[in-house]
Enzyme design. Sequence first.
Site, short mmCIF file in Angstrom:
data_model
loop_
_atom_site.label_atom_id
_atom_site.label_comp_id
_atom_site.label_asym_id
_atom_site.label_seq_id
_atom_site.Cartn_x
_atom_site.Cartn_y
_atom_site.Cartn_z
N SER A 156 0.85 -1.19 0.00
CA SER A 156 0.00 0.00 0.00
C SER A 156 0.88 1.24 0.00
CB SER A 156 -0.91 0.01 1.23
OG SER A 156 -1.82 -1.06 1.16
N GLU A 387 -4.37 -4.28 -6.24
CA GLU A 387 -4.64 -2.99 -6.91
C GLU A 387 -5.30 -2.00 -5.97
OE1 GLU A 387 -5.64 -2.46 -10.99
OE2 GLU A 387 -4.88 -4.44 -11.54
#
Lengths: 406, 251
Positions: A156, A387
Amino acid sequence: MNVTRVLSQSSKAFRGRVTRPYSTSPLTTLTEDEVLIQQAVQKFSREVIAPKVSEMDKKGIMCPDLIKQCFEQGYMGIEVSDELGGAGLKFMSAIITIEELARIDPSVSVLVDVQNTLVGIPLRKWGNKAQQEKWFPRLCTDTVGSFCLSEWTSGSDAFALKTTAKRDGKNFVLNGSKAWITNSGEAGFFIVFANIDHSLGYKGITAFLVDGSNPGIRVGKREDKLGIRSSSTCEVILDNCVVSEEDVLGEVGKGYKYAIEVLNEGRIGIAAQMLGLAQGALDATMPYIIQRQQFGKSIASFQGVQFDYAQIATEIQAARLLVYNATRLQEAGLPFVKEAAMAKLFTSNIAANAASKCVEMLGGVGFTKEFPVEKFYRDSKIGQIYEGTSNIQLQTIAGFVKKDYE
Amino acid sequence: MSLARVLVPVKRTVDYAVKIRVKPDNTGVETKNVKMSTNPFDEIAVEEAVKLKEKGLVKEVVAVTIGPKDAAEILRKLMAVGVDRSIHIETDEDLQPLAVAKVLKKVVEKENSDLVLLGKQAIDDDSCQTGQLLGGLLNWPQASFASEVNVEGGKAIVKREIDGGLETVSVQLPAVISADLRLNTPRYAKLKDIMAARKMTIDTSSLADWGVDTTPRFDVVSVQDPPTRAGGVKVESVQELVQKLKNDGVL
């Protein structure tokens, strides 16, 4: 609290909405071309991919012949221009393709999704003429691509990436290792994000186009995963990988910006994959529970079960509207980042629920590999992770919502 | 002798994967809101024709369908897999095989076709008559249930699937050949070709334009579901089996 003031402030949320000639067509309406594409991909998926899914999942390897056929069918360069070897279509055609493939196998779907979004978008948006002419014909015919951003220590927190790119005359030397890279097991083309100067922070991040034949790049450990097992997820190691400045995508130091933009758009693709997955799970469940009887009646006629599939169907419909709307916004050149995040967040969540509930409704057989639903259940988990994790999506959405009221 | 044109008659039928439902009034099968596709045997015929073209034995593949307005869909899909030109004869009438064969005869004459390749039967009525009737009307030789087709020196050498095995026949062209399941595996339309096919024109005419007597020659009295399968009975020994067979009058 002054109610009038609060109300006038909330109307700010509607400011900045572009008014265009509006359409009253339902969101789920597709053009004639899109319907033909949907039918063609459906046929291919059911007849060619379906028989191979179970074996590919068991072995954790995608059938090379199937990948070849995806290229032949034109799935790997849907938005690439005709002259460069693509199908010359718009985003919705790619989304439909990804969705229909996922209804049968989310692994094949993600292969096609990454090729069209994470690899196709940056090359199309920031690649110069020479780079596009060099790579697109290959990416449309026989070369799988991958997007190398994540590392062991930066998921992240993508911009904390450690891979370095040291200038050496007209070249750059890349060193580092990437992790969790989809498609890397089959890839011949890598978009690698590296930092040319860590003292610049994220503003040193640069995107490099690396040929698989470069001796300084190699694919390492292949992950043995819970789901989308036949999609390759491997380590990619840069070991004194020499690239020229001609291989810099766009501008030096702008890599972080490109990554954000690509992921913003690419997540609509993942949303489409999860949507297809949810639909596929329901498709595999309903016929069985309709014909199976217990206590003299069909499982599908028990009220509790009815409530379950009604709920799933409703969530799938809502998800479809989010995905299609985000897609149409992108096609119209309108802002779509918030809607894309919402689509991915919502769809990955309902897909996980749908797959889980479908296993339950099928009963014992749902728990065995004889039925495809246990695979959908395992495959669905990744939707909430890759994603951009669900929490990242929530943060993104929160940012937009807050801005609307400021 | 180089072949000029192959004519492939194709029919739009209920999709093979759809669960068929008989209409409540037993007059036929429910087709409203049901997925329709090209008859699978006709897809195989198209594939064979395209293969012949790729081998340089045929110059042009022409597809023809007789059906309602929506039947044009299948022509578009077939043009995406190699059909060069297509003809749509519009009608809402449900034509019987003899009528279809008569219309096709006129198309063959107009197109000056050298070879007619079609599916052995349509999966809706399973008549398995059109090809043979057409051959008869044209007075052309025919080779039905083809599982392999070779063309050389003005002849077609066809392997046919028959009950006893495989039979190889040689027919002088022009001829009618009907395709069986194992003739080939039809290719899948590529995205690019689907888009290109959208722009191609279809030669549309109405059934009346062809001046053919299409009066039905037989009436369908009723269409019914097959009887539900009764359960089987397990026997414990050979003696019991023999006893049961004797009781049923079989032995």
